[in-house]
Design a protein around this motif. Structure first.
Motif, PDB file in Angstrom:
ATOM      1  N   VAL A  54      16.440  16.416  37.382  1.00  0.00           N
ATOM      2  CA  VAL A  54      17.629  15.617  37.700  1.00  0.00           C
ATOM      3  C   VAL A  54      18.413  15.250  36.424  1.00  0.00           C
ATOM      4  CG1 VAL A  54      18.455  13.412  38.638  1.00  0.00           C
ATOM      5  CG2 VAL A  54      16.875  14.813  39.975  1.00  0.00           C
ATOM      6  N   PRO A  55      17.732  14.806  35.354  1.00  0.00           N
ATOM      7  CA  PRO A  55      18.484  14.545  34.112  1.00  0.00           C
ATOM      8  C   PRO A  55      19.220  15.785  33.588  1.00  0.00           C
ATOM      9  CG  PRO A  55      16.306  13.556  33.986  1.00  0.00           C
ATOM     10  CD  PRO A  55      16.317  14.396  35.232  1.00  0.00           C
ATOM     11  N   LEU A  56      18.575  16.950  33.687  1.00  0.00           N
ATOM     12  CA  LEU A  56      19.225  18.213  33.306  1.00  0.00           C
ATOM     13  C   LEU A  56      20.478  18.450  34.147  1.00  0.00           C
ATOM     14  CD1 LEU A  56      16.626  21.139  32.956  1.00  0.00           C
ATOM     15  CD2 LEU A  56      18.387  20.439  31.312  1.00  0.00           C
ATOM     16  N   ALA A  57      20.325  18.264  35.435  1.00  0.00           N
ATOM     17  CA  ALA A  57      21.436  18.489  36.366  1.00  0.00           C
ATOM     18  C   ALA A  57      22.567  17.502  36.106  1.00  0.00           C
ATOM     19  CB  ALA A  57      20.945  18.368  37.810  1.00  0.00           C
ATOM     20  N   GLU A  58      22.202  16.285  35.707  1.00  0.00           N
ATOM     21  CA  GLU A  58      23.231  15.280  35.409  1.00  0.00           C
ATOM     22  C   GLU A  58      24.002  15.661  34.154  1.00  0.00           C
ATOM     23  OE1 GLU A  58      21.289  11.289  37.443  1.00  0.00           O
ATOM     24  OE2 GLU A  58      20.793  11.748  35.369  1.00  0.00           O
ATOM     25  N   ALA A  59      23.275  16.189  33.169  1.00  0.00           N
ATOM     26  CA  ALA A  59      23.919  16.548  31.903  1.00  0.00           C
ATOM     27  C   ALA A  59      24.836  17.759  32.064  1.00  0.00           C
ATOM     28  CB  ALA A  59      22.852  16.828  30.841  1.00  0.00           C
ATOM     29  N   SER A  60      24.454  18.688  32.931  1.00  0.00           N
ATOM     30  CA  SER A  60      25.218  19.933  33.061  1.00  0.00           C
ATOM     31  C   SER A  60      26.309  19.862  34.132  1.00  0.00           C
ATOM     32  CB  SER A  60      24.272  21.089  33.418  1.00  0.00           C
ATOM     33  OG  SER A  60      23.839  20.946  34.756  1.00  0.00           O
ATOM     34  N   GLY A  61      26.262  18.853  34.971  1.00  0.00           N
ATOM     35  CA  GLY A  61      27.227  18.773  36.067  1.00  0.00           C
ATOM     36  C   GLY A  61      26.700  19.385  37.357  1.00  0.00           C
ATOM     37  N   ALA A  62      25.558  20.082  37.268  1.00  0.00           N
ATOM     38  CA  ALA A  62      24.980  20.709  38.465  1.00  0.00           C
ATOM     39  C   ALA A  62      24.578  19.663  39.504  1.00  0.00           C
ATOM     40  CB  ALA A  62      23.767  21.562  38.086  1.00  0.00           C
ATOM     41  N   ILE A  63      24.496  18.402  39.093  1.00  0.00           N
ATOM     42  CA  ILE A  63      24.125  17.341  40.041  1.00  0.00           C
ATOM     43  C   ILE A  63      25.177  17.194  41.146  1.00  0.00           C
ATOM     44  CG2 ILE A  63      25.262  15.416  38.825  1.00  0.00           C
ATOM     45  CD1 ILE A  63      21.818  15.253  40.540  1.00  0.00           C
ATOM     46  N   MET A  64      26.413  17.634  40.894  1.00  0.00           N
ATOM     47  CA  MET A  64      27.439  17.479  41.936  1.00  0.00           C
ATOM     48  C   MET A  64      27.123  18.348  43.152  1.00  0.00           C
ATOM     49  SD  MET A  64      28.906  15.130  40.496  1.00  0.00           S
ATOM     50  CE  MET A  64      30.503  14.659  40.975  1.00  0.00           C
ATOM     51  N   PRO A  65      27.006  19.679  42.998  1.00  0.00           N
ATOM     52  CA  PRO A  65      26.631  20.477  44.183  1.00  0.00           C
ATOM     53  C   PRO A  65      25.236  20.140  44.709  1.00  0.00           C
ATOM     54  CG  PRO A  65      26.696  21.861  42.198  1.00  0.00           C
ATOM     55  CD  PRO A  65      27.304  20.538  41.837  1.00  0.00           C
ATOM     56  N   ILE A  66      24.304  19.827  43.821  1.00  0.00           N
ATOM     57  CA  ILE A  66      22.955  19.505  44.276  1.00  0.00           C
ATOM     58  C   ILE A  66      22.953  18.195  45.075  1.00  0.00           C
ATOM     59  CG2 ILE A  66      20.655  18.782  43.494  1.00  0.00           C
ATOM     60  CD1 ILE A  66      20.912  20.862  41.235  1.00  0.00           C
ATOM     61  N   GLY A  67      23.655  17.198  44.549  1.00  0.00           N
ATOM     62  CA  GLY A  67      23.748  15.914  45.248  1.00  0.00           C
ATOM     63  C   GLY A  67      24.428  16.059  46.603  1.00  0.00           C
ATOM     64  N   ALA A  68      25.426  16.931  46.662  1.00  0.00           N
ATOM     65  CA  ALA A  68      26.116  17.167  47.934  1.00  0.00           C
ATOM     66  C   ALA A  68      25.170  17.841  48.919  1.00  0.00           C
ATOM     67  CB  ALA A  68      27.359  18.035  47.712  1.00  0.00           C
ATOM     68  N   TRP A  69      24.362  18.788  48.418  1.00  0.00           N
ATOM     69  CA  TRP A  69      23.380  19.458  49.285  1.00  0.00           C
ATOM     70  C   TRP A  69      22.352  18.449  49.817  1.00  0.00           C
ATOM     71  CZ3 TRP A  69      18.086  19.873  49.153  1.00  0.00           C
ATOM     72  CH2 TRP A  69      17.524  20.766  50.072  1.00  0.00           C
ATOM     73  N   VAL A  70      21.846  17.579  48.932  1.00  0.00           N
ATOM     74  CA  VAL A  70      20.857  16.572  49.331  1.00  0.00           C
ATOM     75  C   VAL A  70      21.417  15.691  50.454  1.00  0.00           C
ATOM     76  CG1 VAL A  70      19.655  14.464  48.587  1.00  0.00           C
ATOM     77  CG2 VAL A  70      19.624  16.499  47.127  1.00  0.00           C
ATOM     78  N   LEU A  71      22.632  15.215  50.264  1.00  0.00           N
ATOM     79  CA  LEU A  71      23.219  14.307  51.247  1.00  0.00           C
ATOM     80  C   LEU A  71      23.410  15.008  52.591  1.00  0.00           C
ATOM     81  CD1 LEU A  71      24.383  11.398  51.541  1.00  0.00           C
ATOM     82  CD2 LEU A  71      26.639  12.435  51.196  1.00  0.00           C
ATOM     83  N   ARG A  72      23.951  16.217  52.524  1.00  0.00           N
ATOM     84  CA  ARG A  72      24.198  16.958  53.764  1.00  0.00           C
ATOM     85  C   ARG A  72      22.892  17.273  54.498  1.00  0.00           C
ATOM     86  NH1 ARG A  72      28.069  20.411  55.635  1.00  0.00           N
ATOM     87  NH2 ARG A  72      29.237  19.797  53.788  1.00  0.00           N
ATOM     88  N   GLN A  73      21.907  17.730  53.730  1.00  0.00           N
ATOM     89  CA  GLN A  73      20.611  18.102  54.312  1.00  0.00           C
ATOM     90  C   GLN A  73      19.937  16.888  54.953  1.00  0.00           C
ATOM     91  OE1 GLN A  73      19.520  21.153  54.410  1.00  0.00           O
ATOM     92  NE2 GLN A  73      17.398  20.875  55.071  1.00  0.00           N
ATOM     93  N   ALA A  74      19.916  15.777  54.218  1.00  0.00           N
ATOM     94  CA  ALA A  74      19.268  14.561  54.719  1.00  0.00           C
ATOM     95  C   ALA A  74      19.970  14.042  55.977  1.00  0.00           C
ATOM     96  CB  ALA A  74      19.245  13.488  53.633  1.00  0.00           C
ATOM     97  N   CYS A  75      21.289  14.023  55.954  1.00  0.00           N
ATOM     98  CA  CYS A  75      22.045  13.499  57.112  1.00  0.00           C
ATOM     99  C   CYS A  75      21.909  14.425  58.313  1.00  0.00           C
ATOM    100  CB  CYS A  75      23.516  13.306  56.755  1.00  0.00           C
ATOM    101  SG  CYS A  75      23.804  11.958  55.600  1.00  0.00           S
ATOM    102  N   ALA A  76      21.938  15.736  58.063  1.00  0.00           N
ATOM    103  CA  ALA A  76      21.830  16.692  59.170  1.00  0.00           C
ATOM    104  C   ALA A  76      20.448  16.594  59.814  1.00  0.00           C
ATOM    105  CB  ALA A  76      22.099  18.116  58.679  1.00  0.00           C
TER     106      ALA A  76
END
Ligand code: G
Ligand code: G
Ligand code: MN
Ligand code: NA
Length: 250
Positions: A54-76
């Motif tokens: 997660v810290p890696l993803a935050e530093a690179s910006g990859a947390i945006m698509p990953i965070g969107a996937w997490v939210l969508r997956q959890a809500c669905a």
């Protein structure tokens, strides 16, 4: 570096997975909701824990698509549960400060049909200190959507008390470091009691994290802590393994 590149493709390759950890009422043991916890199954390195990527993803910006996937997956997934239990999702500070989180949540609720009242977003206080004005604006607009906001890891930050007053939280999650020492350290017990008193004074429910033993559960029950999460209730696991609980309880 290689890991960072792999991370960018992890989502589209289907290497990300959500586990769910139950949250229960102390008195009845009844499961009230689940926290979604992200896992990355790397093809060569195996399971990589979020503390690492997660810290890696935050530093690179990859947390945006990953965070969107997490939210969508959890809500669905939650929208498809046989019982309307709560679903808690961890939100990265980067999503609050640099993305359009309000648009993402709005869109995700619309697409999945999840009742906003079932969604709880977990936020740590670092973000609130880094840019309080931006964070306050985002949290206020999120709450206007009907979702709840929980302060995660409470007690470990620098300004927990003033933060609680300045931001519109709906719940306090007591950090597991206090729970760990509950039955051996009078100081830890005093802190947990103080947080419970704070929650009562502010009208905020408090949940204790990291409850591993029956002794800890009893100590929490004795000081009127209403909700707990931890290995004692259940380890993070695929939602399918809670089939009976999901069908029977709630
Ligand atoms: O699941 P575990 O206990 O290993 O989580 C370790 C840390 O990773 C915790 O601080 C948790 O909040 C964080 N984490 C787990 N899942 C997510 C997620 O989906 N998004 C973000 N931003 N953090 C997560
Ligand atoms: O920061 P956050 O509260 O989101 O972190 C959740 C993390 O705590 C996850 O990585 C989860 O695996 C871990 N966790 C959950 N329950 C317990 C527990 O009872 N004991 C310990 N040591 N860790 C736990
Ligand atoms: Mn959390
Ligand atoms: Na925590």
């Amino acid at each position: 570096r290689q890991l960072e590149q792999d991370l960018r493709r992890a989502e589209e390759r289907g290497e990300l997975q959500l586990l769910y950890q139950p949250q229960a009422e102390v008195a009845s043991g009844r499961i009230r909701g689940f926290e979604a916890l992200l896992r990355w199954r790397h093809p060569e390195r195996g399971m990589i824990p979020p503390d690492l990527f997660v810290p890696l993803a935050e530093a690179s910006g990859a947390i945006m698509p990953i965070g969107a996937w997490v939210l969508r997956q959890a809500c669905a997934e939650a929208a498809a549960w046989p019982r309307p239990l709560d679903i808690a999702v961890n939100i990265s500070p980067v999503q609050i400060l640099h993305g359009d989180l309000v648009a993402l949540v709005t869109e995700t609720l619309r697409e999945t049909g999840l009742d906003p009242a079932r969604l709880e977003l977990e936020v740590t206080e670092g973000v609130l200190i880094r840019d309080g004005a931006q964070a306050l604006g985002v949290l206020t607009r999120l709450k206007a959507l009907g979702v709840r906001v929980a302060m995660d890891d409470f007690g470990t930050g620098y300004s927990s008390l003033s933060t609680l007053r300045a931001f519109p939280f709906d719940k306090i999650k007591v950090d597991r470091s206090f729970v760990r020492d509950l039955d051996t350290s009078p100081e830890a017990a005093a802190i947990v009691r103080a947080v419970l008193g704070l929650g009562r004074g502010l009208g905020l429910p408090v949940i204790a994290e990291g409850v591993e033993t029956e002794a800890q559960r009893q100590a929490l029950a004795a000081i009127d802590c209403a909700a707990i999460q931890g290995y004692l209730i259940g380890r993070p696991a695929p939602i399918g393994s809670f089939g009976t609980a999901l069908g029977r309880l709630g």
